[in-house]
Design an enzyme around this catalytic site. Sequence first.
Site, short mmCIF file in Angstrom:
data_model
loop_
_atom_site.label_atom_id
_atom_site.label_comp_id
_atom_site.label_asym_id
_atom_site.label_seq_id
_atom_site.Cartn_x
_atom_site.Cartn_y
_atom_site.Cartn_z
N HIS A 209 14.47 12.55 -10.72
CA HIS A 209 15.24 13.80 -10.72
C HIS A 209 15.24 14.51 -9.37
O HIS A 209 15.88 15.53 -9.21
CB HIS A 209 14.65 14.77 -11.76
CG HIS A 209 13.36 15.40 -11.32
ND1 HIS A 209 12.16 14.73 -11.37
CD2 HIS A 209 13.08 16.62 -10.79
CE1 HIS A 209 11.19 15.51 -10.91
NE2 HIS A 209 11.72 16.66 -10.55
C1 UD1 Z 1 13.11 22.00 -9.89
C2 UD1 Z 1 12.18 22.02 -8.68
C3 UD1 Z 1 11.50 20.66 -8.55
C4 UD1 Z 1 10.80 20.28 -9.83
C5 UD1 Z 1 11.76 20.36 -10.99
C6 UD1 Z 1 11.00 20.15 -12.28
C7 UD1 Z 1 12.87 23.46 -6.81
C8 UD1 Z 1 13.44 23.50 -5.44
N1 UD1 Z 1 12.91 22.28 -7.45
O1 UD1 Z 1 14.10 21.01 -9.64
O2 UD1 Z 1 10.53 20.73 -7.51
O3 UD1 Z 1 10.32 18.96 -9.70
O4 UD1 Z 1 12.36 21.67 -11.05
O5 UD1 Z 1 11.77 19.59 -13.28
O6 UD1 Z 1 12.38 24.46 -7.28
N2 UD1 Z 1 19.77 22.44 -14.85
C9 UD1 Z 1 20.08 22.45 -16.18
N3 UD1 Z 1 19.24 23.11 -17.03
C10 UD1 Z 1 18.15 23.77 -16.62
C11 UD1 Z 1 17.84 23.77 -15.25
C12 UD1 Z 1 18.65 23.09 -14.38
O7 UD1 Z 1 21.07 21.87 -16.62
O8 UD1 Z 1 17.44 24.35 -17.45
C13 UD1 Z 1 20.62 21.69 -13.91
C14 UD1 Z 1 21.63 22.59 -13.19
O9 UD1 Z 1 22.81 21.85 -12.99
C15 UD1 Z 1 20.95 22.86 -11.86
C16 UD1 Z 1 20.19 21.56 -11.62
O10 UD1 Z 1 19.79 21.10 -12.90
O11 UD1 Z 1 21.86 23.16 -10.84
C17 UD1 Z 1 18.97 21.71 -10.72
O12 UD1 Z 1 18.10 22.72 -11.22
P1 UD1 Z 1 17.06 23.47 -10.25
O13 UD1 Z 1 16.22 24.41 -11.02
O14 UD1 Z 1 17.77 24.01 -9.06
O15 UD1 Z 1 16.15 22.31 -9.69
P2 UD1 Z 1 15.48 21.07 -10.41
O16 UD1 Z 1 16.21 19.84 -9.97
O17 UD1 Z 1 15.31 21.31 -11.85
N1 UDP Z 2 7.82 15.56 -18.84
C1 UDP Z 2 8.13 15.82 -20.18
N2 UDP Z 2 9.28 15.29 -20.70
C2 UDP Z 2 10.10 14.48 -19.97
C3 UDP Z 2 9.77 14.22 -18.61
C4 UDP Z 2 8.62 14.79 -18.08
O1 UDP Z 2 7.39 16.53 -20.86
O2 UDP Z 2 11.12 14.02 -20.51
C5 UDP Z 2 6.61 16.17 -18.26
C6 UDP Z 2 5.62 15.21 -17.66
O3 UDP Z 2 4.69 14.76 -18.63
C7 UDP Z 2 4.95 16.04 -16.58
C8 UDP Z 2 6.02 17.03 -16.15
O4 UDP Z 2 7.03 16.98 -17.17
O5 UDP Z 2 3.86 16.80 -17.10
C9 UDP Z 2 6.62 16.63 -14.83
O6 UDP Z 2 7.71 17.46 -14.56
P1 UDP Z 2 8.88 17.07 -13.56
O7 UDP Z 2 8.89 15.59 -13.37
O8 UDP Z 2 10.10 17.72 -14.06
O9 UDP Z 2 8.47 17.84 -12.23
P2 UDP Z 2 7.49 17.50 -11.00
O10 UDP Z 2 6.14 17.21 -11.52
O11 UDP Z 2 8.11 16.37 -10.24
O12 UDP Z 2 7.58 18.75 -10.18
#
Ligand code: UD1
Ligand code: UDP
Length: 370
Positions: A209
């Site tokens: 992601h």
């Molecule tokens: C964010 C964090 C990343 C973390 C991840 C956990 C930052 C810069 N990035 O990335 O470090 O690993 O969360 O999962 O803070 N969207 C949805 N539903 C939601 C949220 C987001 O559909 O509830 C979609 C939207 O199109 C949005 C995109 O995902 O534009 C990215 O969401 P964003 O919160 O900006 O960053 P993540 O990729 O989720």
């Molecule tokens: N996770 C979850 N469901 C999923 C994918 C990940 O519960 O479908 C959990 C996973 O066990 C871990 C956390 O989400 O604890 C990791 O989050 P993510 O990969 O979104 O963010 P990152 O750790 O890279 O910031």
Amino acid sequence: MSNEREIAIVLGTRPEIIKLAPIIRECEAQSIPYTVIHTGQHYSDSLTSVFFEELSLPKPEYELSVGSGTHGQQTGQMIIDIEAVLLEEEPDVVLVQGDTNSVLSGAIACCKLSIELGHVEAGLRSRDREMPEERNRVLADHASEYLFAPTAQSKRSLREEGIDDDRIHVTGNTVVDAVRQHKRVAMAETSVFDDYDLTRGEYCLLTAHRAETVDDEGRFASLLEGVGRVAERLDQDVLYPIHPRAANAVAEFGLEIPDRVRTVDPLDYIDFLALESGATLILTDSGGVQEEACILGVPCVTLRENTERPETLAVDANVLAGTDPQSIYEGAREMLDRSPNWENPFGDGDAAARIVDVIRQSETPARVAG
Ligand code: UD1
Ligand code: UDP
């Protein structure tokens, strides 16, 4: 009246909820006054409310509903909204966890109000300044009074940047607490293997992601090709609970998902933990998933060129494969040849208790907010 220090916990995304849950439980167990402020960075049920429900966490007192946007819009709005809550609540200390924009926003809001900040998971470094997460974690560390470093390695990184020893506390990572608190229930109660027609030890698990990968058409296509190659050679399906950011990218670029890679909606923690435990191999660009694979003794191939979790490499639980298809294939072969009897480098599962103890035992300085 209680003399306890009041804690505000700022969170906004899936990994923050999972890794702060043990601290919230510890506050409950020790009757410490606390407030949870949810920024709304994640808002889809599958990335946020599902975790509050299944981890039996109280609903956040504040839901800021900031939502998605450019980094500046999202961070700026969160600072404004968090500041308003902090002025109303006047906590003694604010806790943030990890490296997201919610973390940076909480950190800046605290700096501006001279409220003490505690950074959980301090000192992680990928040394890759292109990643927004690297900048967020460096800034949060340097803004913090309490740096809760998960390992000796993260403490060393903080010292190299000139941070005083007396601000750094090596506690272990709360992800170990989370895995220990939920693994038994996960294995006993999940129906995920039946739901997806999977047999333990006969499938692989994928998460991807990260912005630097999935927002780049060539890199994401290459990653999928490499994972598809692993699936064919192992003759196993790969389950891919797909983050909305990656799902949007697949649609936008019109990417083809390889035959044996099965995309499904993001899963709740119990099901995901069970799937991690039963996987032959985990392929991921996630930080938390690299840690959990290491803790659970499941071989991991990291689909990135670097990691801020070098401890997983040092104990031979993980390899860095990047997104080149051949490197992913070779990384998978290498990991499957290793015996998964490494030591967990992330602590003993009591990180949350240590963090809460440090906060309880420190003095409250005069506040300069206004
Ligand atoms: C964010 C964090 C990343 C973390 C991840 C956990 C930052 C810069 N990035 O990335 O470090 O690993 O969360 O999962 O803070 N969207 C949805 N539903 C939601 C949220 C987001 O559909 O509830 C979609 C939207 O199109 C949005 C995109 O995902 O534009 C990215 O969401 P964003 O919160 O900006 O960053 P993540 O990729 O989720
Ligand atoms: N996770 C979850 N469901 C999923 C994918 C990940 O519960 O479908 C959990 C996973 O066990 C871990 C956390 O989400 O604890 C990791 O989050 P993510 O990969 O979104 O963010 P990152 O750790 O890279 O910031």
